[in-house]
Enzyme design. Structure first.
Site, PDB file in Angstrom:
ATOM      1  N   ASP A  57     -38.586  64.727  15.108  1.00 53.67           N
ATOM      2  CA  ASP A  57     -39.984  63.960  14.913  1.00 53.67           C
ATOM      3  C   ASP A  57     -39.637  62.526  15.066  1.00 53.67           C
ATOM      4  O   ASP A  57     -38.494  61.979  14.414  1.00 53.67           O
ATOM      5  CB  ASP A  57     -40.606  64.372  13.424  1.00 53.67           C
ATOM      6  CG  ASP A  57     -41.557  63.536  13.106  1.00 53.67           C
ATOM      7  OD1 ASP A  57     -42.389  63.393  14.093  1.00 53.67           O
ATOM      8  OD2 ASP A  57     -41.967  63.156  11.748  1.00 53.67           O
ATOM      9  N   ASN A 105     -49.614  66.650  12.649  1.00 50.91           N
ATOM     10  CA  ASN A 105     -48.370  66.655  12.026  1.00 50.91           C
ATOM     11  C   ASN A 105     -48.762  66.373  10.508  1.00 50.91           C
ATOM     12  O   ASN A 105     -49.574  65.501  10.178  1.00 50.91           O
ATOM     13  CB  ASN A 105     -47.749  65.333  12.489  1.00 50.91           C
ATOM     14  CG  ASN A 105     -47.005  65.545  13.751  1.00 50.91           C
ATOM     15  OD1 ASN A 105     -47.173  66.562  14.503  1.00 50.91           O
ATOM     16  ND2 ASN A 105     -46.190  64.581  14.259  1.00 50.91           N
TER      17      ASN A 105
HETATM   18  P1  13P Z   1     -48.163  62.262   7.193  1.00 48.69           P
HETATM   19  O1  13P Z   1     -46.981  61.949   6.227  1.00 48.69           O
HETATM   20  O2  13P Z   1     -49.225  61.217   7.159  1.00 48.69           O
HETATM   21  O3  13P Z   1     -48.513  63.698   6.689  1.00 48.69           O
HETATM   22  O4  13P Z   1     -47.736  62.028   8.543  1.00 48.69           O
HETATM   23  C1  13P Z   1     -46.653  63.042   9.224  1.00 48.69           C
HETATM   24  C2  13P Z   1     -46.330  62.708  10.588  1.00 48.69           C
HETATM   25  O5  13P Z   1     -46.996  62.285  11.416  1.00 48.69           O
HETATM   26  C3  13P Z   1     -44.997  62.821  11.052  1.00 48.69           C
HETATM   27  O6  13P Z   1     -44.776  62.498  12.233  1.00 48.69           O
END
Ligand code: 13P
Length: 288
Positions: free
Chosen positions: A85, A230
């Site tokens: 990520d 996400n």
């Molecule tokens: P949140 O923490 O707002 O749920 O977002 C997660 C995210 O986009 C990880 O890339």
């Protein structure tokens, strides 16, 4: 089933008008909770690993070993992708080496020319090795591993330039923010989303910052082309609340302190409930 890249699950999601959840993992408990829930819901799932979480879990090799071990031992048969990520260029290369099945290269803080150049190079490596790749245009607001973005809306023409490089999925900033949304949040820019999708054709779009977006906005985003959403903070909040309650109840003291397995069990259940709710909202149940 061994790890798969995210291409097929996202192509199906796009065609079927639902979204696959990316749930970030931080330790063994989170990973187990997410995998078991995806299996129970018969849903494909993407395990997200930030670079910070990767370091915390003793590096990408450890993460790959842990996830592969669980897929086998828990007899997980739904498609699972292990995805970096918000990866840096170096982090993306390290995850490809370590055995991730998918990466995100977040070049949104570079100039568009440099973002294109680096994304292009990583697309070629991923193609050769059979990984899926996510790119980003227009930064997502809020804080992610110490990096604070302003939450701008992406330029649809720049999105097309990046999409044309052959990425599997594209994260375009549409006013979304990591973490909790402020009271005065303007909401998602559906105008931007529609314009990005128009320019990028059938490209699966990714919505970051899935925590706290109202259900009707999630559904509208899916109807306009979002195929991956996400979620991290919502699992964190659920885990924190369940653990806090357990400690406050003081059940396990008995002079020995808390049994770590019992201490973390309520948090695992809380994450399972959160993931289940999201899979239902995103429409990916029974799509494995
Ligand atoms: P949140 O923490 O707002 O749920 O977002 C997660 C995210 O986009 C990880 O890339």
């Amino acid at each position: 089933m061994p790890l798969v890249n995210a291409k097929e699950m996202l192509t199906k999601a796009k065609a079927g008008h639902y979204a696959v959840g990316q749930f970030n993992i931080n330790n063994l408990e989170w990973t187990k909770a997410i995998l078991l829930t995806a299996q129970e819901m018969n849903s494909p799932v993407i395990l997200g690993v930030s670079e910070g979480a990767g370091k915390y879990m003793c590096g990408y090799n450890t993460v790959v070993g842990m996830v592969n071990g669980m897929l086998e031992t828990l007899n997980i048969t739904v498609p699972v992708a292990l995805h970096l990520d918000h990866g840096s260029y170096e982090g993306a290369k390290a995850c490809i080496e370590a055995g991730f099945s998918s990466i995100m290269f977040d070049g949104s803080h570079y100039s568009i020319e440099e973002n294109i150049e680096k994304t292009k190079e990583l697309v070629a490596i991923c193609e050769e090795k059979g990984l899926s790749i996510e790119a980003e245009v227009g930064s997502i607001g809020g804080e992610e591993d110490g990096v604070v973005g302003a939450g701008e809306c992406a330029d649809p023409n720049e999105c097309k330039m990046i999409a044309d490089l052959g990425v599997t999925m594209l994260a375009a900033g549409i006013g979304n923010i990591h973490g909790k949304y402020p009271e005065n949040w303007a909401g998602l820019s559906f105008e931007t989303l529609a314009a990005v999708q128009e320019k990028t054709g059938t490209m699966p779009l990714v919505l970051h910052g899935g925590t706290g977006i109202p259900a009707d906005m999630i559904q509208k985003a899916i109807s306009l082309g979002v195929s991956k959403i996400n979620v991290n903070t919502e699992c964190q909040l659920a885990f924190q609340e369940a653990t806090r309650k357990y400690i406050e109840a003081g059940k396990d003291l008995e002079g020995k302190g808390f049994d770590p397995r019992k201490l973390l069990a309520p948090g695992v259940e809380a994450i399972k409930a959160t993931v289940k709710e999201k899979i239902e909202l995103f429409g990916s149940a029974n799509k494995a």
